[in-house]
Structure formats: structure tokens, C-alpha cells
Write a protein that holds these residues in place. Structure first.
Motif, PDB file in Angstrom:
ATOM      1  N   GLY A 297       0.812  -1.209   0.000  1.00  0.00           N
ATOM      2  CA  GLY A 297       0.000   0.000   0.000  1.00  0.00           C
ATOM      3  C   GLY A 297       0.840   1.251   0.000  1.00  0.00           C
TER       4      GLY A 297
ATOM      5  N   ASP B 296      -4.060   2.124   1.143  1.00  0.00           N
ATOM      6  CA  ASP B 296      -3.294   1.522   2.227  1.00  0.00           C
ATOM      7  C   ASP B 296      -3.366   0.001   2.211  1.00  0.00           C
ATOM      8  N   ASP B 297      -4.552  -0.525   1.829  1.00  0.00           N
ATOM      9  CA  ASP B 297      -4.676  -1.983   1.777  1.00  0.00           C
ATOM     10  C   ASP B 297      -4.288  -2.558   0.414  1.00  0.00           C
TER      11      ASP B 297
END
Length: 524
Positions: A178, A241-242
Motif C-alpha cells: 500500500g 493503504d490496503d
């Protein structure tokens, strides 16, 4: 045999199996006895002659004068043959505009006018065809065929995009952490809006798919409404982010470079670009076509040496509901025979190129191979070059991408009106140039055939892009590429009324190949 204009002379010659140089027709029309000279010429032509040339006309005229002099040794005696046909046969029945003029745009030859100088040096002409897939169709409709054609599309259009970004395959992006900066080239697999008004674009390459989020408040968000499924695209952005999605920072189309410089001819020579003749329809505009053919024999058209027809030569049979009620000719082969008679009316020394359209007797799926041998044999007047839809024709260095234009319906239906509409068909053509593909979307209204390669990709940037199909006249330039939709030769049909199409009929765009300037001649 009445010889009231050039077109009648050409028709008489072609009916006897001959083509003719334009200058030869002009010389013949300007003689005092065109009918007598023609008959003498036909009797005296060499057995292997296929084209009537100026020298043949001059020889026949001189021989006829010699025979007349022998029959009338007294110079003061009247020449009975001349008295039977003393009116030069070049009148069109219209009045020549004066120099101060009434504003008429199309001067025509008048009774008693001097012969037109039609000298054409055929050695100066140069015509080449590229992309003609006639006789090369290999698709069987198997799943593997579709995979092959889309892989070819991605590879060829992707090569135009990979140099602009640090491309990574979909599977490689899926394994990155990420927050990473990422970029991908792929085909648009899906476009949908989110609940909050953003856009989700899914790109697919040979390894898999990956979703890209276009935020609604970004400056390039309005480009999303230009996207069509299956077109090639490049995106740059940042992984969430993921790492399950990428936020788009930049978007790139294959596009025509803004620095594109078109080629031009080295001499003043013109091409007439027309389409959608629709012979066989009750609404075929015969009078407008006759005026166009007559005009091609006039002084004003002496630089027109090429004629490009972008499909729908005939009305066809069973193309739309209740079409039979609007047909003047119900047999498809008789329609092509009637079209061939119309083609005979234009000057015999024109170089003619034709591609099929969706009303023609070829397969509907694109690319469309050129006509079969039977139809080619019927459409033989002036020995036209008949190639596939699409094809690229290069005229003295100027490349012309000819495409009938069925996909324009889809572009206009899918995109916002300000970017594509029927009243300005050239704007929809700009979109195809931007996507570098004449029919990018599969599975919609445009039928696409899987082949061993994607013949619909615009590999090389053309100097002119010529389409028809939508029966609307429009032209303009996109990154210096001249885009022309050439209208039609069919007045409004009942079917067109039902779908609110008001055609631009009886127009002939004429392009100066040395400058790429356009003049539109109106014949309706």
C-alpha cells in the motif's frame, strides 16, 4: 444518339466496353459532329484498345474531315454532315455566371464554350492501399479467436502508451505494498460510478484486472465520460493503504500526437470524398448525382483526379424493418448494376477507390472484406479499386483512412452530446482518433469479427480520416488530422424520420491534396 453533355459521351463509350481519358471526352464533346466522330472513332479503334485517348479522337476527327473534303471538293460547298449537327454538344442548359456574377459557386460550360484543358499526366499519380484484409479473413468465431484479437489490440496500442509511464502488469500491482506509486496499461473492462459520485475504472491486461478510482473533484474526471469499454488506456496513481485499489493521478489515451505534421501532395491535385449513394432506394437523389457527374466534367473540376467512396453504394435488402416498401429496385444484384451505370457517368480517367458499408452485400461484422468476385464484376466501370472496410489509401503521399462509420452511432450514443453528436459527426471521429481505433467497443451495436489481428487499430496516424454512414456532413481538424464525414445521396426515408435523422444529402467535399483545404460542392 444525342450527346448533350460529357456524361452521355462517357455512358455511350462504357456501354460499348471502353473507358476514356477525360481530355478525350472533352475533345469529343467540342467537335462540330460529336456523334459522327464517335462512330468513326469506334470503328477505327485498335482491336486491343481498352481506353479511348486524345490521340484516338484527333485521328478520328482528322479522318472524318478528310472524308468530308473528298466528298465535297468545292471549298464553297456546304458540308452536309456538319449541317446535321452544327451545335457543339457541351451545353448543360444553364447560364454561365458573369464576372461580376450572381454569387453562383459552380460555373458550368455553356453552349459554344471552348474545350476544357483536361490534360492529365498519369505518371504523376501515385495511389497505394494498406490494411486491405480482403481474402485474409481467418476468424471462425471460436473463443480463442477473440482472445487473439484483443491481445493484438493491447499489444499494439499498449506500445504507444508504455513509453509514457512506468508500466506494471496487473498481477505485479496486486503484489505491491500500500502507498506505492503504480502505473498500468490495459483495456477498459468496466466503468461505473460509486455511491459517493466517484468513478471506478477496471483495467485488464494479459495477466488480470485491477481497479482504479477516479475522484470526482479531480481535473481529469470529465475524461471518464469519454471512455468506452475495450479501448486501450494508461493510468498512473497511488495504491490505497490496503493495496486493493489505486487512486488515479493521470490518465493517457493512445491519441494522435499534437506535433503531428500531415503530408501533402507536391502538385495541385484534388480528391472527391463521398459516401452513402444508396442506389436502389426510392429516395436516391438521381438528379443530384447527375449534376455531380456533370460537374466532374467541367473546368472547375479539372483538378479532381481521385474519387473515394466510403461505403453503402446501394440501399441493400432487408437492412431495416419494412425496407421493401422504400425500394425502387428490389433485387440486390440489379441495385449494383444500377450503381455501375451511375459510376459510368463520372470521368473515365478518375482513380476510384471504394469500401463497403453496412447496406452493402458483404458481412456486417467489421472488418468487412471487399466485395466478392460477382459484385466486383458488376461494379467494373472505370476499373475501381475495391478494398476492405477499413483501409488506408495513400494519394501522392497523403494518407486517407477510409472507414464506413457504423461505430459512430455507438460513440454518439455513449458519450455526452458536446463531445459527440449527429449534427457534428467529425467530433465523434475525433474520439476514434483519440482512441486510435475505429470501433473500440465490443458487444454493442457495432458487430466485430475476430481475426488473427485487429484490423481496426489505427496504427499510423492518417492525414485524412474519411467516414460516412450517419448521413451528415461535417469536417474539421484534430491534431492536424482532417476528419470528414461526407453526407449522402439519399433524401430522408420514412425510417430516418422515425429515428429523427435529417440527412445532409447531395454534397461532395473536395479536398486539395496539396494544402488539405476543403471545398464543399452542393448538388441538391
Amino acid at each position: 444518339m444525342p450527346l448533350e453533355d460529357h456524361a452521355r459521351i462517357v455512358s455511350e463509350l462504357t456501354s460499348r466496353g471502353y473507358n476514356a481519358e477525360r481530355e478525350a471526352v472533352t475533345q469529343l464533346a467540342a467537335t462540330d459532329q460529336p456523334a459522327a466522330v464517335l462512330e468513326f472513332l469506334l470503328e477505327d479503334l485498335p482491336a486491343d484498345a481498352l481506353v479511348v485517348r486524345s490521340a484516338h479522337v484527333e485521328s478520328a476527327r482528322s479522318a472524318l474531315e478528310t472524308d468530308a473534303a473528298a466528298a465535297n471538293p468545292d471549298p464553297a460547298a456546304p458540308d452536309s454532315a456538319a449541317q446535321t449537327d452544327s451545335t457543339p454538344s457541351v451545353s448543360t442548359g444553364t447560364t454561365q455566371p458573369t464576372a461580376s456574377g450572381s454569387g453562383a459557386e459552380t460555373p458550368v460550360e455553356t453552349e459554344g464554350s471552348q474545350p476544357i484543358e483536361r490534360s492529365v499526366d498519369h505518371d504523376l499519380r501515385d495511389l497505394e492501399i494498406a490494411g486491405d484484409m480482403t481474402g485474409q479473413s481467418t476468424g471462425t468465431g471460436e473463443y480463442s479467436d477473440f482472445v487473439t484479437v484483443f491481445r493484438d489490440r493491447l499489444e499494439r496500442l499498449g506500445s504507444k502508451l508504455r513509453g509514457r509511464i512506468n508500466h506494471r502488469p496487473a498481477t505485479a500491482i496486486q503484489s505491491m505494498p500500500g502507498g506505492s506509486e503504480v502505473a498500468m496499461v490495459g483495456l477498459v473492462n468496466d466503468v461505473r460510478s460509486t455511491a459517493s459520485g466517484h468513478w471506478l475504472v477496471e483495467l485488464e491486461d494479459a495477466t488480470g484486472t485491477f481497479p482504479w478510482l477516479v475522484m470526482k473533484d479531480r481535473e481529469y474526471a470529465d475524461l471518464v465520460n469519454e471512455l468506452l469499454c475495450d479501448e486501450a488506456l494508461a493510468m498512473e496513481g497511488t495504491l490505497s493503504d490496503d493495496a486493493g485499489i489505486a487512486f488515479v493521478d493521470s490518465m493517457y489515451f493512445p491519441d494522435v500526437p499534437r506535433t503531428h505534421e500531415p503530408s501533402t501532395a507536391d502538385r495541385h491535385v484534388q480528391a472527391a470524398l463521398i459516401s452513402d449513394v444508396h442506389v436502389g432506394s426510392d429516395e436516391f437523389m438521381a438528379d443530384a448525382w447527375n449534376d455531380f457527374a456533370d460537374w466532374l466534367h467541367t473546368e472547375q473540376a479539372k483538378h479532381v483526379e481521385y474519387l473515394l467512396l466510403a461505403g453503402d453504394m446501394v440501399e441493400g435488402v432487408g437492412v431495416y424493418p419494412d425496407q421493401d416498401d422504400e425500394l425502387e429496385i428490389i433485387d440486390i444484384y440489379e441495385q449494383y448494376e444500377a450503381f455501375n451505370e451511375r459510376l459510368k457517368q463520372v470521368p473515365g480517367d478518375l482513380d476510384i477507390v471504394m469500401i463497403p458499408g453496412n447496406h452493402d452485400a458483404v458481412r456486417l461484422a467489421e472488418p468487412q472484406p471487399g466485395f466478392d468476385e460477382r459484385l466486383r464484376g458488376i461494379m467494373s466501370a472505370h476499373d475501381p479499386q475495391i478494398v476492405s472496410n477499413p483501409s488506408t489509401v495513400t494519394l501522392e503521399g497523403v494518407s486517407v483512412l477510409m472507414y464506413h462509420g457504423v461505430s459512430l452511432d455507438e460513440v454518439i450514443a455513449e458519450l455526452p452530446e458536446e463531445k459527440a453528436n449527429y449534427d457534428e459527426p467529425h467530433k465523434a471521429m475525433y474520439q476514434l482518433l483519440k482512441k486510435r481505433h475505429v470501433a473500440p467497443q465490443f458487444g454493442g451495436h457495432t458487430r466485430l469479427a475476430p481475426e488473427e489481428k485487429d484490423y481496426l487499430v489505427i496504427d499510423e496516424v492518417p492525414d485524412i480520416f474519411h467516414t460516412g454512414h450517419v448521413h451528415k456532413l461535417g469536417f474539421g481538424k484534430y491534431h492536424n488530422v482532417l476528419a470528414i464525414n461526407s453526407g449522402c445521396w439519399q433524401s430522408q426515408t420514412d425510417f430516418q424520420k422515425s429515428v429523427n435523422i435529417d440527412p445532409d444529402a447531395g454534397f461532395a467535399p473536395i479536398v486539395d491534396l496539396d494544402t488539405l483545404d476543403v471545398t464543399v460542392q452542393k448538388f441538391s
